[in-house]
Design a protein around this motif. Structure first.
Motif: not given
Length: 350
Positions: A113-120, A82-87
């Motif tokens: 869309l773009v990831a700006v940090a990968v935590l996992y 659900a995160v990408p559609p919200r962004i």
């Protein structure tokens, strides 16, 4: 004293009240002006307020976002899918969730869309059953019914797991449930297995009365689906319009995660203030499991959070491309940038 000198002196005396009045008026005007407003940032999480989400609340509590000039509001999520559609819709500015549904969303929907940090650094995706179901291996999911929300990233990525594990996906039935009912359905024996994050599934089943020894966890990565996972996701439009805000958000978030590794209880205390009904021991254990299995990898410890391996990242993207038949090629640069990361020294794990 000459006439000129006297006149000059008189002008100097006469101008003092004018200058003083102007300074007073200027000071009053400056005081009346509103202080510079912090940049508002709306964050959507991937899931409910649980242990793995606690560092965001710790960053808020300790003023890390405020120190970066940000006014951050945090809402719970309904699954990483659900995160990408919200962004993309602009409902939220930044999201925290599994990067893989975002990659698929970019490839299939053309979302910028773009990831700006990968935590996992490792994936928490898993299929989970109980011993009473008789399932002990992934292949035995054939002919069974699995439950998950449609937005669950493990359900969305299941075809890749099925291919790697030799499962015929046509022989797997799905029951769509709300996030709140997923583990309950499994605990009650109403479905044979579920998909989800192992950090959610294991502890929710334990809370439902299933002993840990009776939980069967089939990690996607053990079948060879070695994906990166949770990341900070935004739109390029927002990032390019607010580069300082995005960089500040990333810096504050990574700082809070490192704080939570050092002093886990502090993060859980911040979580407790947001949701007084949580079981602090369960959420502490859940957060530690997320850190130990997903974030504190040897690579992350050696190189700092969000130091991704481009070759490994591309291989993960190619797994998704092959699984879903992306209509176009997707490269790492299409879905990830390190432009907003702080220096390595500020994201080095203890």
């Amino acid at each position: 004293m000459t006439r000129i000198s006297a006149l000059t002196r008189r002008l100097r005396l006469d101008v003092r009240p004018i200058v003083t009045a102007a300074l007073v008026a200027g000071a009053a005007l400056w005081t009346a002006l509103p202080a510079r407003a912090d940049t508002p940032v709306k964050l959507t999480l991937d899931w409910a307020f649980q242990g793995p989400q606690a560092p965001f609340l710790l960053a808020l509590e300790r003023g890390y976002y405020k120190a970066e000039g940000l006014d951050v509001t945090i809402d719970r999520g309904e699954g990483s899918g659900a995160v990408p559609p919200r962004i993309a819709a602009g409902t939220y500015d930044i999201g925290f969730g599994d990067i893989n549904p975002m990659i698929r969303f970019v490839a299939e929907k053309g979302a910028d869309l773009v990831a700006v940090a990968v935590l996992y650094d490792a994936s928490p995706l898993a299929a989970i059953a109980t011993k009473k179901s008789g399932i002990t291996s992934a292949k035995q999911l054939e002919g069974r019914t699995l439950a998950a929300p449609e937005t669950d990233s493990a359900r969305q990525i299941f075809p890749a797991f099925a291919k790697a594990a030799g499962i015929d996906p046509a022989k797997v039935s799905w029951q769509t449930v709300t996030p709140q009912l997923r583990e309950t359905m499994l605990a009650q024996g109403k479905v044979d297995a579920i998909t989800g994050f192992l950090t959610t599934g294991i502890f929710s089943l334990k809370a439902a009365g299933i002993p840990e020894g009776d939980i069967v966890t089939m990690r996607y990565r053990d079948a060879g689906v070695a994906l990166y996972s949770n990341a900070l996701i935004t739109s390029r439009k927002f990032a390019e319009a607010n580069p300082k805000a995005v960089a500040g958000f990333v810096k504050a978030t990574l700082k809070a995660h490192i704080d939570a590794v050092r002093k886990p209880q502090a993060a859980i205390d911040a979580l407790k203030k947001r949701d007084p009904l949580i079981d602090t021991k369960i959420e502490l254990d859940r957060m530690k499991l997320a850190f130990d299995e997903l974030m504190l990898s040897p690579e992350a410890k050696a190189n700092g959070l969000s130091t991704v391996d481009p070759a490994r990242f591309q291989k993960a993207i190619d797994i998704l491309k092959e699984t879903y038949a992306f209509p176009k090629d997707v490269k790492v640069a299409d879905v990830y940038t390190d432009a907003y990361l702080p220096p390595v020294a500020e994201r080095t794990l203890p």
